[in-house]
Design an enzyme around this catalytic site. Sequence first.
Site, short mmCIF file in Angstrom:
data_model
loop_
_atom_site.label_atom_id
_atom_site.label_comp_id
_atom_site.label_asym_id
_atom_site.label_seq_id
_atom_site.Cartn_x
_atom_site.Cartn_y
_atom_site.Cartn_z
N ASP A 38 -15.29 -7.86 30.27
CA ASP A 38 -13.96 -8.40 31.44
C ASP A 38 -13.50 -6.77 32.18
O ASP A 38 -14.07 -6.17 31.74
CB ASP A 38 -12.12 -9.06 30.38
CG ASP A 38 -11.44 -8.65 31.65
OD1 ASP A 38 -11.69 -9.05 33.28
OD2 ASP A 38 -9.89 -9.38 31.08
C1 BGC Z 1 -9.10 -9.91 34.53
C2 BGC Z 1 -10.06 -10.99 34.53
C3 BGC Z 1 -10.68 -11.07 35.90
C4 BGC Z 1 -10.84 -9.21 36.62
C5 BGC Z 1 -11.92 -9.28 37.49
C6 BGC Z 1 -9.30 -8.08 34.92
O1 BGC Z 1 -8.41 -7.75 35.03
O2 BGC Z 1 -8.15 -9.54 32.89
O3 BGC Z 1 -9.27 -11.99 34.67
O4 BGC Z 1 -11.67 -12.35 36.10
O5 BGC Z 1 -10.29 -8.60 36.17
O6 BGC Z 1 -10.84 -9.15 38.62
#
Ligand code: BGC
Length: 740
Positions: free
Chosen positions: A267
């Site tokens: 993530d």
């Molecule tokens: C979130 C994810 C997301 C990623 C990319 C993160 O802050 O937890 O779910 O896919 O950002 O934008």
Amino acid sequence: MEKINLQSLLKQMSIEEKVGQLVQLPTEFFKAGETTETTGPLEKLGLSKDYNVFNTGSALNVTNAKLIKEIQSNFLANSKHKIPLLFMADIIYGNKTVMPIPLAQSCSFDFEAIKDCASLIAAESYNDGYHVTFSPMLDIVRDPRWGRVMESFGEDVYVGKQFAKAMIQGFQGENSKLSSGHLAACLKHFACYGAPLAGRDYGAVDLSLQQFYEVHLPAYKAALDNGCKMVMTSFNTINGVPATGNKWLNRKVLRKELNFDGVLITDYAAIKELVVHGVVADEYEAAKLAMECGVDIDMKTAVFANNIEKLIANEDLNIDLLDEAVLRVLRLKEELGLFSNPYRGLEKPVSEQSVEDKKETVLNLARKTSVLLKNNGILPLDTKKKIALIGPHAELKGQFGMWAFLGERELSVDLKSALEKYFTADKLSYAEGSNILLDYSNLGFSTNAGDISKLFPVKNQEDLEKEALAVAQNSDIIVLAIGESMMESGEAASKTDLRLSQPQRNLIKKLAKLNKPMVALIYAGRPLLLSDIEEYFAAILYTWFPGTYGNIANAEILVGECNPSGKLSMTFPKNMGQIPIHYATYRSGRPIIADDVAYRFTSRYLDCSNAPLYPFGYGLNYSNFEITNIKSNKYEFTKDSLPIISATITNNSDIEGCEVVQLYIKDDVASISRPISELKATQRVQMAAWQSKTVEFKLEIEDLKFYNNELDYNSEPGTFTVSISNCSNDLENHVIIKLL
Ligand code: BGC
């Protein structure tokens, strides 16, 4: 399609070039034709100025097709091996056309309709040149304080498995072949991100391994069993170890037990956070740990880019681990056909449904997602009556929820316009009535303009109320469109008070003094705490964030053109102190007998009943369904020949409708204490007026299995109580069957 030899490509690549494949960077790094432009972003991210952007493997959240094309073409012109960039984005539940939020979708219990909507999203996104979507989120959630519950399927294991399968099949297409019009899906967040202690986002997760396997893993597993191509790690720790640096989780559970051989991405900046978690001393160690865990892509940090080469040179990392990760990334590119067509989707778009057909596909789901929580008979509305439509959501377009950045607001239909189809102008009056919030600055969002008040202008609350009271005075029925601001749920939106905002609660109380019947339409990204306002309403329709066309469905439901059939996929608490609350709870040796202090020494609260305000599986409709006559075709059985459980469902009304029939099982006696009930199957049964039907459920041996304390997964002989119902809190209709 010509197959490219990935092993020989790998051999031609330098370590630096290989590392690039494992790096994911956002748009500003790839500005077409302007290599020097990247210096600023490089520094900001902590990448060395020698980092060659044209070695990078993937791009994050590029916002449109034109930009994707420009970036890819400039990239290929400059990259030595011409390995196309992968474009990945958060297209969670809608691209241009936005579906109701996932938590709403799961209330439909219509997994075919969910799949159809995922296919629609895939086609729009394919034609925009996206390759991977960071969806579905498959974190099971039993705590509505956690704001990301809006992205989830809710609290139930069975629903999670069905939702996962539908989303993967919709996104990736038949047999997950990624044929034209489809995208690679990335399930997230591995694992257990939806269970932080006290519902606080990014918080620690602490749970038994039995809970892990039995409650949290099944939805992720269902997605992988259906061929899901990618997995994203989660931010949280699990029993002390951060997911992104967790060897047990990623090597043993994910790669070995779940047999996952696809790409594992972190993530956002989660590798860097390993240092903050205190499990490694610095980014060098963080890179080493993540690589050892089988992480393949570092989302938006410089940790892999700055450290992998050094780790290998110092013999702190075996180059085989690098090769293994690069191969997985290359293989995904090949599966998507990018080596032969880096402009996948952009040059040969698939034909999409017409706007009208898309609308129908979405409406087929949206008509089933709003849940009727209360109705004393005021609904459906009599269109001859004068309606005062009041509330900050009534004229709002684009009620998409937080995770639909690309959604076309202009396409969307607000409730007022949708109702105008059914009411003449003299019968429908409108007032905004209230701000949703009086202060948006404490939601922690900054805008490009730097001033949140420009984005969410707050109006004079007294003036709004005065106008609303005047409009209401002159009506027969008040319909209130109220709820959360879209910024109140989603990522980093945990809350301790789940009541409607103060200004809206005040408005309700003032309007109630007019003594006119009031109907609430509630827009929200989570189950709100409705105990202090539900008494004021003759009817409540809970519509979550309904997406582009959801208000058309809402208007149809309000006037009775559509009979609601949504059922709650998550329990609504009666009191904040009951949270976390869900139906499939474990048993107590001293179960509650009654809400009476005479039974003090039982498992109960002194100041609140154990019962929720609205249970899982609950939802009203305009028909009158009755379930009777439950039976089994055999009462004793073996693992090789399982029984069929049936019941009669009758529509005791002259209104056609659909009931979500639910099968619950309780393992009466087992080597460990089992939940009081678990949903194992559902069927949406369409019923004509006064019709009777038999519904049948064939049990599977899986329905009877569980993990014991040794983590053996098995069924045990003995009796099971099986109920067929239309709600988790009414399990009277049951049979007892015995596994020999
Ligand atoms: C979130 C994810 C997301 C990623 C990319 C993160 O802050 O937890 O779910 O896919 O950002 O934008």
